[in-house]
Design an enzyme around this catalytic site. Structure first.
Site, PDB file in Angstrom:
ATOM      1  N   HIS A   1      -0.853 -13.189  -1.195  1.00 52.52           N
ATOM      2  CA  HIS A   1      -2.201 -13.742  -1.030  1.00 52.52           C
ATOM      3  C   HIS A   1      -2.159 -15.224  -0.658  1.00 52.52           C
ATOM      4  O   HIS A   1      -3.125 -15.740  -0.103  1.00 52.52           O
ATOM      5  CB  HIS A   1      -3.005 -13.535  -2.316  1.00 52.52           C
ATOM      6  CG  HIS A   1      -3.208 -12.084  -2.644  1.00 52.52           C
ATOM      7  ND1 HIS A   1      -3.434 -11.635  -3.929  1.00 52.52           N
ATOM      8  CD2 HIS A   1      -3.198 -10.987  -1.859  1.00 52.52           C
ATOM      9  CE1 HIS A   1      -3.563 -10.316  -3.907  1.00 52.52           C
ATOM     10  NE2 HIS A   1      -3.423  -9.901  -2.671  1.00 52.52           N
TER      11      HIS A   1
ATOM     12  N   HIS B   1       0.816  -1.207   0.000  1.00 51.83           N
ATOM     13  CA  HIS B   1       0.000   0.000   0.000  1.00 51.83           C
ATOM     14  C   HIS B   1       0.854   1.264   0.000  1.00 51.83           C
ATOM     15  O   HIS B   1       0.400   2.327  -0.420  1.00 51.83           O
ATOM     16  CB  HIS B   1      -0.935  -0.003   1.203  1.00 51.83           C
ATOM     17  CG  HIS B   1      -2.045  -1.000   1.080  1.00 51.83           C
ATOM     18  ND1 HIS B   1      -3.075  -1.085   1.990  1.00 51.83           N
ATOM     19  CD2 HIS B   1      -2.290  -1.960   0.145  1.00 51.83           C
ATOM     20  CE1 HIS B   1      -3.902  -2.061   1.624  1.00 51.83           C
ATOM     21  NE2 HIS B   1      -3.444  -2.602   0.520  1.00 51.83           N
TER      22      HIS B   1
END
Length: 804
Positions: free
Chosen positions: A563, A317
């Site tokens: 992930h 991010h």
């Protein structure tokens, strides 16, 4: 199961011999069948001549132009640390060494007072083409206004759009840039057809049709960035003016497009998504591949904890935020019917729609009559070269490792996160306990009845463990600011804030390069790419020719390895014998538990003590079936979205990146082993069709890394860019970095550890001991937890070196 590749000679070894590097061959190891990574046990000892003066030896991935040259025309091979080879590269990250300008429109950067009749005719033709492109885009906008379907509030797709949301100012700027880029894409397609330009020339960015002398410069080009005469002491909030070369002032800034390791694999060379097999048939849809290849298997890592996973998302991010295409008024687009039973009919399908169709016999989604997963293509940004070319995806945040997730990527957000007292960030006093400010903003919170927290990044409430790390670093900022303000009482609020920000960014970089990254890519890759933190003194590896911008391959594939390491549940201990099991989907955009007095400490203990999942092709159902489900019985499939995103961005097939990193291409599915080969053959018609994210997760990692060799190379290259292309990287010397630390200050910053940051900012209710190596599990040898007061095992910085 990981791929087991047939015996291979790394192509750089062969080339090294061909180019008369000295080499000898000793006895081979019997165990040569490895994943495609240079094997130290192969028994091959090579020695190449050093590069000529002024030329650097780099890994193959940092010299991609080599792939397009015959072997006898390639640059000299050279030795890298770790018994591997690179190139004496003079072309840098360019995709070609010598660009042949086969197609050059008579629109140049310098106007001439003498214009020939042919030039005038060419200019009129180009002007007409650009006007046609503008008219076509206007028609698309009209159709959008009349026909587009919007996402219904409360659906999983609605919560998914929160991943792309940011401030209104950033959203509208991204929308403006996206419209400019789309007009450029349309004009490029028209020009390609008119001039009959081969796809490869667009892929290699060889079409020289500049627009900055036309009336369409403001419509289709990036904004010009004007910088002050000298670089400012502190990095700008939006990342601009990091590089002072006149054509590079926007490099790495918020709104700047992602770059490419390899040329894009768009079907038309410009923007048409990669949807066709090498055999000319459609690629299997992403959900089918997910069902066949991506299972939910519990494989806990024996040494690495969940904090490693969560810190990785914070890094993600910090350096990238793609922007899903929206309507002209900023609303989300739905490519599926309201009930999800089918794709929206063609007349109502938005030009950016790329929905993932679900088969009728899907064992999960068929229960809910779902036949469509919404997918909207990433919005684009115009390249700062101001010419016709292929589409590049935007990143709304700065591309640098600069703490933008904490502070924001625009001046407005900076103002919103600051307290404007004592250099502090704004915090909420929860009965004497500092928490992040509360907000009920519907663009940040999933549930109107449940307030969430405000930070410099609109995604911070995506999952409660991420919110906890945002709180950790906000507290650390205020802790350091208080110390600086105490020892320098004459400093202004601004002075304290920006000095503290510089320190926090530096500490983030230390933790990343000293503790986190070596575990991810391994000691050998750290060595080969020159990524290690120095023991003392300043670094001298800044290169103004290196663009720190995130590559699409890194953002859309390699860094999505994370992930696979997410656990589907959090096991939180509320006391010696009280265990709370929290399912991941239940704490997405729902961080209310952090209001509980002991929960922050308990959650940090969970991150420190619970194993993460191993890097492999398994993904928890919390992400592959229930992503952003909220009150719905089903959610989205993140694995499908990852595959589709790679195709949207025109990411080339896995085999191309094997070759780019110096390894042999996979010629047969059988090289992955019999079990995986059968599954691959069911969903791909040829090894050259394998998606990069899929292939990368199936590789076996090297002994000291978490990811396989291909992802390791892509990630190492990106962190090399972050370091060498950032003027303000904390180790750079005062000749480069105008805000450089003194050498004694540098030595203190190098003491920073994640364990110390956690200790110094715990509430103290349920956390008083921490393992010295924060990303490793406490049971690992030599990592037994110690009291937070132990400054020998967990050193503490001395800020007296900042006293004026």
């Amino acid at each position: 199961m990981k791929p087991i590749f047939a015996e291979i000679f790394i192509f750089c070894t062969i080339l090294c011999a061909l180019q008369t590097c000295g080499y000898s061959i000793i006895k081979r190891s019997a165990d040569i069948k490895k994943a495609p990574v240079l094997d130290k046990k192969s028994g091959i000892v090579k020695k190449c001549d050093p590069c000529p003066k002024g030329i650097t030896c780099v890994p193959p991935i940092q010299c991609p132009a080599v792939l397009r040259l015959e072997e006898d025309k390639r640059p000299q091979m050279c030795d890298l640390p770790g018994e591997s080879h690179g190139y004496c590269c003079t072309s840098g990250h360019n995709h070609t060494i010598a660009i042949e300008h086969k197609h050059h429109a008579h629109i140049s950067r310098s106007s001439s007072s003498s214009v020939h009749a042919h030039d005038i005719h060419e200019r009129k033709q180009m002007q007409s083409l650009l006007e046609q492109a503008k008219a076509e885009f206007a028609t698309m906008m009209h159709d959008e206004k009349m026909n587009v379907k919007h996402i219904k509030k409360g659906k999983p797709e609605d919560f998914h759009q929160m991943v792309f949301r940011s401030s209104k100012q950033a959203t509208m700027r991204a929308l403006d840039l996206s419209h400019r880029a789309m007009e450029n894409v349309i004009a490029s397609r028209l020009y390609k057809r008119r001039e009959r330009i081969p796809i490869e020339e667009f892929e290699l960015n060889q079409v020289q049709a500049f627009l900055d002398d036309t009336s369409f410069q403001q419509n289709m080009c990036a904004e010009q960035v004007v910088c002050p005469p000298d670089p400012p002491k502190y990095r700008t909030e939006n990342g601009q003016c990091n590089n002072y070369h006149p054509l590079r002032t926007a490099w790495g800034s918020a709104g700047y497009p992602m770059e490419r390791l390899l040329p894009p694999s768009y079907l038309d060379g410009i923007w048409e998504a990669r949807t066709m097999s090498v055999h000319g048939t459609p690629l299997t849809n992403a959900r089918t591949i997910s069902r066949e290849l991506v299972a939910d298997v519990d494989r806990q890592h024996p040494e690495i904890n969940l904090l490693f996973m969560q810190f990785g998302q914070l890094i993600t991010h910090d350096v990238t935020q793609s922007s899903s295409t929206t309507t002209a008024d900023g609303r989300s687009i739905d490519c599926c019917t309201e009930d999800g039973s089918s794709v929206v009919p063609p007349p109502f399908l938005h030009y950016s729609c790329m929905p993932i169709e679900i088969e009728s016999h899907d064992e999960f989604y068929s229960q809910f009559n779902q036949r469509c997963i919404n997918f909207v293509r990433s919005s684009l940004a115009p390249d700062n070269q101001c010419k016709l070319g292929y589409g590049k995806q935007i990143s709304k945040v700065t591309h640098y490792l600069d703490g933008s997730a904490i502070y924001g990527s625009e001046l407005k957000t900076f103002g919103e996160v600051r307290a404007f007292r004592h250099g502090h960030l704004l915090m909420f006093d929860d009965f004497g306990r500092p928490l992040l400010p509360l907000t009920n903003n519907e663009k940040t919170c999933a549930l109107e009845s449940s307030p969430c927290f405000f930070t410099g990044d609109g995604r911070s409430n995506q999952i409660i463990t991420l919110t906890a790390l945002h709180q950790l670093f906000a507290r650390e900022h205020n802790r350091v600011a208080s110390i600086l303000g105490h020892i320098n009482r004459h400093w202004s609020d601004d002075k304290i804030f920006y000095e503290t920000r510089a320190i926090i960014i530096a500490k983030l970089q230390v933790v990343i390069y000293k503790e986190w990254l070596p575990l991810l890519i391994g000691v050998d890759a750290m060595h080969r790419f020159g990524l290690n933190i120095q023991a003392h003194g300043y670094s001298h590896d800044y290169d103004e020719n290196v663009n720190a911008a995130v590559t699409s391959e890194f953002s859309s594939a390699a860094f999505r390895f994370g992930h696979s390491i997410v656990d589907g549940k959090l096991i939180v201990h509320n006391g010696p014998d009280i265990e709370e099991i929290i399912r991941i989907p239940d704490v997405m955009f729902n961080s209310a538990r952090l209001r509980r007095r002991n929960f922050y400490d308990e959650l940090m203990n969970t991150l420190l003590r619970q194993p993460m999942q191993q890097v492999d092709s398994a993904v928890t159902h919390g992400l592959s079936r229930f992503l952003f489900r909220k009150n719905n019985p089903f959610g989205l499939d993140l694995a499908s979205i990852n595959i589709q995103r790679g195709r949207d961005h025109g990411i080339r097939a896995y085999n191309d990146y094997l070759e780019a990193t110096g390894h042999s291409r996979v010629a047969s599915f059988e090289e992955f082993g019999p079990e995986i080969a059968v599954k691959l053959a069911r969903v791909y018609s040829h090894p050259d069709d394998i998606d990069l994210w899929v292939g990368g997760l199936m590789e076996r990692s090297s002994t000291d890394a978490l990811v396989g060799p291909t992802f390791a190379e892509i990630i190492a290259d990106q962190f090399s860019r972050f370091r060498r292309g950032d003027r303000y990287f904390f180790e750079h010397n005062p000749d480069i970095n105008p805000g450089a630390f003194t050498e004694p200050q540098l030595q203190q910053i190098r003491l920073a550890t994640m364990s110390r940051i956690i200790c110094d900012n715990a509430d103290g209710y349920a956390l008083s001991t921490v393992a010295p190596y924060a990303f490793r599990l406490p049971h690992v040898h030599g990592n037994a937890p110690v009291p937070c007061g132990d400054t020998v095992s967990i050193p503490q910085e001395d800020y007296s070196y900042w006293k004026e």
